[in-house]
Scaffold this motif. Structure first.
Motif, PDB file in Angstrom:
ATOM      1  N   ASP A   1     -41.819  -4.087  96.103  1.00 51.38           N
ATOM      2  CA  ASP A   1     -42.792  -2.985  96.131  1.00 51.38           C
ATOM      3  C   ASP A   1     -43.826  -3.200  97.217  1.00 51.38           C
ATOM      4  N   GLU A   2     -44.180  -4.469  97.426  1.00 52.70           N
ATOM      5  CA  GLU A   2     -45.293  -4.788  98.317  1.00 52.70           C
ATOM      6  C   GLU A   2     -44.933  -5.999  99.163  1.00 52.70           C
TER       7      GLU A   2
ATOM      8  N   SER B   1     -46.510  -8.662 101.993  1.00 53.97           N
ATOM      9  CA  SER B   1     -47.712  -9.165 102.658  1.00 53.97           C
ATOM     10  C   SER B   1     -47.259 -10.077 103.775  1.00 53.97           C
TER      11      SER B   1
ATOM     12  N   SER C   1     -49.128 -12.386  94.326  1.00 48.48           N
ATOM     13  CA  SER C   1     -47.769 -12.486  94.870  1.00 48.48           C
ATOM     14  C   SER C   1     -46.834 -13.045  93.801  1.00 48.48           C
TER      15      SER C   1
ATOM     16  N   SER D   1     -44.852 -12.326  99.712  1.00 51.10           N
ATOM     17  CA  SER D   1     -45.647 -12.672 100.896  1.00 51.10           C
ATOM     18  C   SER D   1     -44.822 -13.565 101.807  1.00 51.10           C
TER      19      SER D   1
ATOM     20  N   CYS E   1     -41.555   0.545 100.140  1.00 52.65           N
ATOM     21  CA  CYS E   1     -42.296  -0.726 100.096  1.00 52.65           C
ATOM     22  C   CYS E   1     -43.545  -0.687 100.992  1.00 52.65           C
TER      23      CYS E   1
ATOM     24  N   LYS F   1     -44.350  -8.285  94.450  1.00 56.17           N
ATOM     25  CA  LYS F   1     -45.040  -8.516  95.721  1.00 56.17           C
ATOM     26  C   LYS F   1     -44.489  -9.797  96.343  1.00 56.17           C
TER      27      LYS F   1
END
Ligand code: NAI
Length: 332
Positions: free
Chosen positions: A27-28, A30, A69, A4, A51, A2
Motif C-alpha cells: 500500500d505504501e 517509503s 513499516s 521501506s 501504492c 508499508k
C-alpha cells in the motif's frame, strides 16, 4: 502494508522499488537514500498504480520514513565493482552504513521485519541482530539475510545443464527440487539438489562445475558489467520474490513459506550445524512474518560430497559471524 527501502537510489534499490510499486499487496512505499531518494520516489509516483510512494534523503526524515513499516529492506552500501573484490572486503565500509541505519530502525520501527541485502550478508546480519540485542530486543526471528539470488541462480543453471542434454521433463520440478543453504559468499553457498533422480542426470564433474558456478555466480555479472557494478536486476527480482513470500504469509494466503531460504539466526542448535549460530536454510515463517523454524531434515539426506561442502560453509560462516559480533561488541 508499508515497505521501506533504504538505499532506494542504488542499482538494486531502483528496480526493487519499481517491482514493489507494481505489487498489489504493497500500500505504501517509503524510499530512503542519501542520493536519489526524492528522485526515485518522484519517478515512481508517475506510475498509475495504487501504492503511495514517498521519498526521503535527510537523516531527520527517517522517522517519517520508517514509522509503521511492516518490512524494512536494507540495500544501502557499497557493492563489488570487480571480481577481485570479495564480499568480505566490503565489510569495513558497509558496517558503518548499516550501523547508522539500524540505529534508526531500532528507534522508529522496532517491530518491523528487517531484510538485509547489503553485503557481506554473512557478517551484516549478525551485526543487525547484535545491535538489537544490545538494546534488549531479541529480534533474531524477524531479521532475514537475503540469499534468494543464490537459489534463483541454482534453478537457472541446473535447468541450463539439463536442457543442454535435451532433458526437459523436469522443467516444472526444478524449483521444487533445489535448496540453497549456508551463507552468501563463495564457498559458504551450498546448492543441494534434493531430487536424486534429477541429480543422477549430472556426472560428478558436471555437479562440481554446477556448484562452483552457483558459488561464483556474482562474478559472472561483475565481470560482464566491467567495473559498472554487480548483480542489480536479478537481485531486485530475488529480493522481490522473498518479499512476496513474506507478504503472502502476513496476509495468510500461502502455506508456511517452506522452500524459500534466507540467512537467519538459528534459535536452537540444529543437528548437523551444531557449531554455527547463523545459516541460510529453508524457512518456516508464521503469519506475523517470524521465522519459527528451519527445515533441518534436509541435512539428514546429504551425501558425502554435500556434507563436505556444508562443513566448509560452516567454517566460513563461523568466521564471518565472529567478525560481525566482534564489531558490535567493540562499538558503543
Ligand atoms: P549501489 O552503489 O548501486 O547502491 C547503493 C546505494 O546505497 C546508493 O544509492 C547509495 O547512495 C546508498 N547509500 C549509501 N550510504 C547510504 C546511507 N547511509 N543511507 C542510505 N543510503 C545510502 O549498490 P547496489 O549494486 O545497489 O548494491 C547494494 C548492496 O547490495 C551492496 O552491498 C551489494 O554488495 C549488495 N548485493 C547483495 C546481493 C545479495 O544477494 N544479497 C546481490 C548483489 C548485491
Amino acid at each position: 502494508m508499508k515497505v521501506s527501502v533504504l538505499g532506494a537510489g542504488g542499482g538494486i534499490g531502483q528496480p526493487l522499488s519499481l517491482l514493489l510499486k507494481l505489487n498489489e499487496s504493497v500500500d505504501e512505499l517509503s524510499l530512503y537514500d542519501i542520493y536519489g531518494g526524492y528522485g526515485v520516489a518522484s519517478d515512481l509516483s508517475h506510475i498509475d498504480r495504487r501504492c503511495k510512494v514517498q521519498g526521503y534523503e535527510k537523516e531527520e526524515e527517517m522517522e517519517e520514513c520508517l514509522e509503521n513499516s511492516d518490512i524494512v529492506i536494507i540495500c544501502a552500501g557499497i557493492g563489488r565493482s570487480s571480481s577481485d573484490i570479495s564480499r568480505d572486503e566490503l565489510f569495513n565500509k558497509n558496517c558503518l552504513i548499516i550501523r547508522k541505519l539500524v540505529n534508526k530502525i531500532i528507534e522508529f520501527s522496532e517491530n518491523s521485519i528487517v531484510l538485509v541485502i547489503s553485503n557481506p550478508v554473512n557478517s551484516l546480519v549478525p551485526i543487525v541482530c547484535e545491535m538489537f540485542k544490545k538494546r534488549g530486543i531479541d529480534k533474531r526471528n524477524k531479521i532475514y539475510g537475503i540469499t534468494t539470488l543464490d537459489l534463483i541462480r541454482s534453478e537457472v543453471f541446473l535447468r541450463e545443464i539439463l536442457n543442454g542434454k535435451g532433458i526437459y521433463e523436469y522443467d516444472n520440478a526444478i524449483q521444487e527440487s533445489i535448496r540453497v543453504i549456508g551463507g552468501h559468499s563463495k564457498e559458504s553457498i551450498v546448492p543441494i539438489i534434493l531430487n536424486r533422480e534429477i541429480k543422477s542426470k549430472l556426472s560428478a564433474i558436471e555437479y562440481e562445475r554446477f556448484v562452483k558456478r552457483v558459488q561464483n555466480g556474482g562474478d559472472e555479472v561483475v565481470e560482464a558489467k566491467n567495473g559498472r557494478g554487480s548483480a542489480t536486476l536479478s537481485m531486485a527480482f530475488a529480493g522481490h520474490r522473498f518479499v512476496c513470500c513474506l507478504l503472502a504469509r502476513l496476509s495468510g494466503t500461502s502455506g508456511d513459506g517452506a522452500g524459500e531460504s534466507a540467512y537467519v539466526g538459528l534459535a536452537q542448535p540444529v543437528p548437523g550445524l551444531l557449531h554455527v549460530e547463523y545459516f541460510s536454510m529453508p524457512l518456516e515463517i508464521n503469519a506475523r512474518g517470524e521465522c519459527v523454524g528451519v527445515d533441518s531434515g534436509l541435512l539428514r539426506t546429504l551425501d558425502a560430497t554435500e556434507r563436505r561442502l556444508v562443513e566448509t560453509a560452516v567454517s566460513r560462516v563461523r568466521q564471518n559471524v565472529a567478525q560481525g559480533q566482534n564489531y558490535v561488541s567493540g562499538t558503543h
